[in-house]
Design an enzyme around this catalytic site. Sequence first.
Site, PDB file in Angstrom:
ATOM      1  N   TYR A 110       0.815  -1.218   0.000  1.00  0.00           N
ATOM      2  CA  TYR A 110       0.000   0.000   0.000  1.00  0.00           C
ATOM      3  C   TYR A 110       0.850   1.271   0.000  1.00  0.00           C
ATOM      4  O   TYR A 110       0.678   2.152  -0.843  1.00  0.00           O
ATOM      5  CB  TYR A 110      -0.961  -0.017   1.184  1.00  0.00           C
ATOM      6  CG  TYR A 110      -2.018  -1.089   1.065  1.00  0.00           C
ATOM      7  CD1 TYR A 110      -3.082  -0.934   0.189  1.00  0.00           C
ATOM      8  CD2 TYR A 110      -1.923  -2.273   1.796  1.00  0.00           C
ATOM      9  CE1 TYR A 110      -4.043  -1.929   0.053  1.00  0.00           C
ATOM     10  CE2 TYR A 110      -2.882  -3.272   1.668  1.00  0.00           C
ATOM     11  CZ  TYR A 110      -3.937  -3.095   0.791  1.00  0.00           C
ATOM     12  OH  TYR A 110      -4.882  -4.084   0.645  1.00  0.00           O
ATOM     13  N   GLY A 131       0.432  -6.890   0.637  1.00  0.00           N
ATOM     14  CA  GLY A 131      -0.654  -7.396   1.452  1.00  0.00           C
ATOM     15  C   GLY A 131      -2.005  -7.379   0.765  1.00  0.00           C
ATOM     16  O   GLY A 131      -2.918  -8.107   1.167  1.00  0.00           O
ATOM     17  N   GLU A 188     -15.009  -9.052  13.251  1.00  0.00           N
ATOM     18  CA  GLU A 188     -15.433  -9.352  11.882  1.00  0.00           C
ATOM     19  C   GLU A 188     -16.193 -10.669  11.883  1.00  0.00           C
ATOM     20  O   GLU A 188     -15.735 -11.660  12.455  1.00  0.00           O
ATOM     21  CB  GLU A 188     -14.202  -9.465  10.993  1.00  0.00           C
ATOM     22  CG  GLU A 188     -14.472 -10.033   9.620  1.00  0.00           C
ATOM     23  CD  GLU A 188     -13.191 -10.384   8.895  1.00  0.00           C
ATOM     24  OE1 GLU A 188     -13.237 -11.321   8.073  1.00  0.00           O
ATOM     25  OE2 GLU A 188     -12.161  -9.734   9.151  1.00  0.00           O
ATOM     26  N   HIS A 238      -2.249  -8.256  10.868  1.00  0.00           N
ATOM     27  CA  HIS A 238      -2.165  -6.792  10.789  1.00  0.00           C
ATOM     28  C   HIS A 238      -0.931  -6.254  11.508  1.00  0.00           C
ATOM     29  O   HIS A 238      -1.052  -5.503  12.471  1.00  0.00           O
ATOM     30  CB  HIS A 238      -3.405  -6.164  11.433  1.00  0.00           C
ATOM     31  CG  HIS A 238      -4.699  -6.552  10.798  1.00  0.00           C
ATOM     32  ND1 HIS A 238      -5.914  -6.418  11.449  1.00  0.00           N
ATOM     33  CD2 HIS A 238      -4.976  -7.037   9.565  1.00  0.00           C
ATOM     34  CE1 HIS A 238      -6.878  -6.814  10.642  1.00  0.00           C
ATOM     35  NE2 HIS A 238      -6.339  -7.202   9.497  1.00  0.00           N
ATOM     36  N   ASN A 240      -9.329  -2.642  10.608  1.00  0.00           N
ATOM     37  CA  ASN A 240      -8.419  -3.145   9.585  1.00  0.00           C
ATOM     38  C   ASN A 240      -7.551  -1.994   9.092  1.00  0.00           C
ATOM     39  O   ASN A 240      -8.058  -0.917   8.799  1.00  0.00           O
ATOM     40  CB  ASN A 240      -9.208  -3.716   8.417  1.00  0.00           C
ATOM     41  CG  ASN A 240     -10.126  -4.835   8.854  1.00  0.00           C
ATOM     42  OD1 ASN A 240     -11.045  -4.603   9.622  1.00  0.00           O
ATOM     43  ND2 ASN A 240      -9.886  -6.024   8.370  1.00  0.00           N
ATOM     44  N   PHE A 252      -5.440  -1.192   6.345  1.00  0.00           N
ATOM     45  CA  PHE A 252      -4.823  -0.781   5.075  1.00  0.00           C
ATOM     46  C   PHE A 252      -5.337   0.552   4.544  1.00  0.00           C
ATOM     47  O   PHE A 252      -4.614   1.242   3.822  1.00  0.00           O
ATOM     48  CB  PHE A 252      -4.871  -1.893   4.028  1.00  0.00           C
ATOM     49  CG  PHE A 252      -6.189  -2.164   3.349  1.00  0.00           C
ATOM     50  CD1 PHE A 252      -6.670  -1.319   2.364  1.00  0.00           C
ATOM     51  CD2 PHE A 252      -6.909  -3.313   3.652  1.00  0.00           C
ATOM     52  CE1 PHE A 252      -7.859  -1.593   1.698  1.00  0.00           C
ATOM     53  CE2 PHE A 252      -8.092  -3.600   2.997  1.00  0.00           C
ATOM     54  CZ  PHE A 252      -8.575  -2.733   2.025  1.00  0.00           C
TER      55      PHE A 252
END
Length: 545
Positions: free
Chosen positions: A63, A157, A401, A486, A524, A526
């Site tokens: 990212y 990722g 989640e 993570h 999360n 990202f």
Amino acid sequence: MSDPTPSGAGVAGISRRAFIAGTGSLLGAAALTGRAPAARAAVAATPIAGGAHVPVLVIGTGYGGSVAALRLAEAGVDVHMVEMGMAWDTPGSDGKIFCNTLQPDRRSYWLRTRTKAPLNYFLGFPIDRDIPRYTGVLDAEEFAGITVYQGRGVGGGSLVNGGMAVTPKRENFGGILPSVDANEMYDVYYPRANAGLGAGLVDPAWFDSTACYQYGRVGRKQAQRSGFPFVFVPDVYDWDYMKQEASGTVPKSALAGEILYGNNYGKKSLQKTYLARAAATGRVTVSALHKVTSVAPAPGGGYTVVIDQIDTGGSVTATKTVTADRVFFAAGSVGTSKLLVRLKATGALPALNDEVGKGWGDNGNVMCGRANHLWDPTGSLQSSIPCCGIDNWAAGGAFAEVAPLPTGIETFASFYLSITKNPNRAAFSWDAATGTVVLNWQTAWKQPSIAMAKTIFDRINATEGTIYRTDLFGVYKIWGDHLTYHPLGGAVLNKATDNYGRLTAYPGLYVIDASLIPGNTTVNPFVTITALAERNIEKIIATDL
């Protein structure tokens, strides 16, 4: 892997009588972290030549690195990216680029001879299998006390996550990145990141009717009966494509259980978004199967970078020395942290400050399964892409989640990945005796995460009259406390770097990935990694170039 915000919601067993249906669930449970592939390499795979000189070298194609490459290229700067993994642009003998979760082959794991699935037991018996050693897409990197799962390949990722594109609740942001202006992030950089990533929500009406999210509807019903808010969470999957999968008009991907080792069709990995746009500039090239081993000041200015080229068995086939005017460390929390710690300790970059390696955390990840009753089937067809979660962040420090178990059979099981407010932080350090970088995480440090997750699941079990599954992580083991999807921290913003990721002792060296974030994003991570990279590279281009 979800978040407590409806606008960008947050983080992310069978009862004994129903247990017969669950024999396949462990492999499917591994799918919980959702993984994505790319249909073809977005950036031309042009191996760098020894002796080359480049204006900018980006180490890593995840990212942060993808954002940096795109924005630098748009600013007229030529960029070369170095990626340790493969390009993932060539189909295998089965016609697919990535292998299926339930049938892992050599494409599944990074240089392992046996799989190491996140959920790898059933009835207490291990189910991992032998595989040929290969530069596969998922790295299960083992440290003392924890296994860290990471993507390996062009796209980092984004190849191996569930795609849950979560913006943290604004009221939590001060605890995530205290030195960053929240107004800028929420007004400019989070919207920019979500647009660039292609994030979108599932159609609620379709969610309510489709067979593949029956497991999500069971999760919603049980959460609401226990008084917990249930939220939909944005994802970077192509939801129109998934509807076509359900109607049988396109090749199946999410509905074929593809997640843990890549997704062949519908997921918008970085190869389809940021990297595709970077490639379109004509200014970005990438060397796949190349690993940076050293960065040091060059006698004539800039930096001397040593790179090992490897083959698909992991053997070094060439060592190249190149020069770069500027270097961006974007190898991920673990990769960047390990490299910087080693470069400082071995004298290549001795002036890096003492914060390098510190502030590492697991984003509070912990997993569990629950055994539902026979009257609460979760469906034999399950989309591998999670889209919803249960929120108890404010009261209990956890967001769960509702994760898939895409096994192709009815399991009567609900599975969850929780993100929790775990305060524990570890540090990377150099072990001179072994010549390696080590991490001092302790498995016992997961106990706060377990306690926080229990604030959700103990109550649901009490309400529903159900129990935890105890066969998924070992013999009589309820909690998956051995891993993280993570990894965050290790080169913390405004500590190891300045407030924009500059390694100030060495002008022209920057950190621009997950290692900047100190251990937890409450959701999360990202989208936050991407948004922070957008913020930082904009400043760097404006002031440094």
